[in-house]
Design an enzyme around this catalytic site. Structure first.
Site, PDB file in Angstrom:
ATOM      1  CE  LYS A   1      55.976  12.957  79.154  1.00  0.00           C
ATOM      2  NZ  LYS A   1      57.471  13.241  79.285  1.00  0.00           N
TER       3      LYS A   1
ATOM      4  CG  ASP B   1      66.698  11.802  78.413  1.00  0.00           C
ATOM      5  OD1 ASP B   1      65.760  11.274  78.408  1.00  0.00           O
ATOM      6  OD2 ASP B   1      66.751  13.021  78.644  1.00  0.00           O
TER       7      ASP B   1
ATOM      8  CE1 TYR C   1      64.083  20.846  81.285  1.00  0.00           C
ATOM      9  CE2 TYR C   1      62.614  19.093  80.531  1.00  0.00           C
ATOM     10  CZ  TYR C   1      63.258  20.179  81.658  1.00  0.00           C
ATOM     11  OH  TYR C   1      62.295  20.120  82.758  1.00  0.00           O
TER      12      TYR C   1
END
Length: 429
Positions: free
Chosen positions: A268, A240, A145
Site C-alpha cells: 500500500k 518483502d 508475514y
C-alpha cells in the site's frame, strides 16, 4: 470522559454481516480484548472515531502514510484524477511514470509490475521465482508475514500469532511441504535447509526488517549470509518490502542495509495507502513474466489510476525532499530515547526495538530477535498498556506482535505525551 458506545454498537451490527465484524482479523481486538473503535476520519497524525474521540496514531494505516493522513497534495491528486474516471482496464501513461519513479529510487529494480495488494505481489514473486528456477520449494521465516496466500500461512506472524492460529485449514499438505521455515536471524538453520533440499529451493523470501512479530532487526551478517547463499545455490532472494519500502530509506531496506535482492515486493505504500502492490527486480528474472515470458500474472485493477496518482505524488514528495525521511527517523529516535530512559527506571523487564521510523515495545527481559523470543513477552501487560493508552487518546497496533509506524505529521509534543502516558500506566500496575 472516554466513551466508545457508538463503536460498540457498530461492531455488534457489523458482526451480523461480516465474519467477526471485521475485514482483517487483527482489527477485531481479539488479542487485546474489548471492542474495536470505528474510525470516522483522519488528519495528519490523528484518528477520529465515531464517538468523537481523538487519537495520536502510531499505525499510519500499517505503514504507508509516512507523511500523515490526508496529506493535502495526495488528496488533491486523487480528486483531480477521479474526475477523469476511476478505472479503465487499459494502459495509462501514469503507470509508466510510476514504474520509472520506483526504478529511479530503488537498487536492482529494472522492471516492475503493478498489482492490487501486497499479498498479490508476494504471491506473484514466488510464482515467478518458481518459473524462473524450475524448482518448487521456498524458504520463509517464522513470524514473517507475506500475506494470506497459501504458501505463506506456514508459521506466519502478525494476525496468526495474535489469534494463536498454528495450522490454517484450507492450506493443503502439499503446499505446506513446499514451504520450509527457519528462525529469523538464524543463518545456520537456513544453510541446513538448503543442504537438505539441494537444488530444490526456488526462493528465500524475507522481511529484511520484520514488522509482524514486532520490529525485529536483522543481526549483522545475517542478510548478507542469505545473499551469498542464494548466489551460490542459484536461489532467488526476495525482499518483502511491503512495510520497509520507502520508509527505511528512499531505496528501501536494500539501500539502508546495503543488501542486493533479486526481487522486491511492495504494498500500500506505493498507493499512499490505497489498495495496491507491486513486484519488481532484475531484468533477467522479470522478463519471464507474461507477456514477455510464460509465467502468467494478470489483474483488471493493476495500475489503477487513483492508486497510481496517489502513490506517485507521495513518492515524488519523498524523493524531492529527502529530509522528510530523516525528520520522521529523528522523531522515532526521540520516542525510543524517551521510552527507554523512562522504562529503565521502572524495574520492569522490557526491550524496545527501533530502526528508522519502525519501533516496538516488548515487556520481556529477553532480547527480541525472532518469533520465539517475541513470544516470551508479557502479552497480558501489553494488553493493559494498549487499553490504557487507547483510553487516553493514543492508538497503538492492537497486538503485541506488530511494529508501530510513525508518520511525519507527529509532533514532539505528541511523542512526549505518549512517553508520559506510558509512565502514568506503569504507575498503575
Amino acid at each position: 470522559m472516554y466513551n466508545i458506545g457508538t463503536s460498540q454498537q457498530l461492531f455488534e451490527k457489523a458482526k451480523q454481516s461480516i465474519p467477526g465484524g471485521v475485514n482483517s482479523p487483527v482489527r477485531a481486538f481479539k488479542s487485546v480484548g474489548g471492542s474495536p473503535v470505528f474510525i470516522k476520519k483522519a488528519r495528519g497524525a490523528y484518528l477520529y472515531d465515531v464517538d468523537g474521540n481523538e487519537y495520536i496514531d502510531y499505525i499510519a494505516s500499517w505503514g504507508p502514510l509516512i507523511l500523515g493522513h490526508a496529506y493535502p497534495k495526495v488528496v488533491q491528486a486523487i480528486q483531480e484524477a477521479a474526475e477523469n474516471g476511476t478505472s479503465y482496464g487499459a494502459p495509462t501513461e501514469l503507470e509508466s511514470k510510476m514504474a520509472e519513479l520506483i526504478i529511479s529510487m530503488v537498487p536492482n529494480v529494472d522492471l516492475i509490475r503493478m498489482v492490487s495488494s501486497g499479498t498479490e505481489a508476494c504471491m506473484s514473486a514466488i510464482r515467478l521465482a518458481r518459473g524462473y528456477t524450475g524448482r518448487n520449494k521456498i524458504i520463509k521465516f517464522e513470524g514473517c508475514y507475506h500475506g494470506h496466500a497459501d504458501s505463506f500461512l506456514v508459521k506466519a506472524g502478525s494476525g496468526l500469532a495474535t489469534l494463536g492460529i498454528q495450522n490454517v485449514p484450507g492450506v493443503t499438505q502439499a503446499v505446506a511441504e513446499d514451504t520450509l521455515t527457519a528462525p529469523y536471524n538464524n543463518l545456520e538453520a537456513v544453510e541446513a535447509l538448503v543442504k537438505a533440499h539441494k537444488d530444490n529451493v526456488a526462493a528465500i523470501i524475507i522481511e529484511p526488517v520484520a514488522g509482524n512479530m514486532g520490529c525485529i532487526i536483522p543481526k549483522p551478517g545475517f542478510l548478507q549470509g542469505l545473499r551469498d547463499l542464494c548466489t551460490r545455490e542459484g536461489i532467488v532472494f526476495i525482499f518483502d518490502e511491503v512495510m520497509n519500502g520507502f520508509r527505511l530509506a528512499l531505496g528501501g531496506a536494500q539501500e539502508r542495509l546495503g543488501i542486493d535482492a533479486d526481487l522486491v515486493t511492495y504494498g500500500k505504500v506505493i498507493g499512499a495507502g490505497m489498495p495496491v502492490g507491486a513486484f519488481g527486480g532484475k531484468r533477467e528474472i522479470m522478463s519471464q513474466i507474461a507477456p514477455l515470458g510464460a509465467v502468467y500474472q494478470a489483474g483488471t485493477l493493476s495500475g489503477n489510476p487513483l492508486a497510481m496518482v496517489a502513490g506517485y505524488t507521495l513518492l515524488s514528495e519523498l524523493k524531492n525532499n529527502p529530509g522528510l525521511l530523516e525528520e520522521v527517523d529523528r522523531k522515532t529516535g526521540h520516542l525510543y530515547d524517551g521510552l527507554t530512559e523512562m522504562l529503565s527506571n521502572k524495574g520492569i523487564p522490557y526491550h524496545v526495538n527501533q530502526i528508522g521510523s519502525m519501533i516496538s515495545v516488548h515487556f520481556t527481559g529477553t532480547p527480541v530477535i525472532d518469533y520465539a523470543s517475541a513470544s516470551k513477552q508479557d502479552i497480558g501487560l501489553f494488553n493493559k498498556y494498549f487499553h490504557y493508552l487507547l483510553s487516553n487518546g493514543v492508538y497503538l497496533p492492537p497486538s503485541a506482535y506488530e511494529s508501530w509506524f510513525l508518520n511525519n505529521a507527529l509532533s514532539y509534543d505528541d511523542i512526549d505525551r505518549t512517553v508520559a502516558l506510558t509512565d502514568d500506566f506503569l504507575a498503575t500496575i
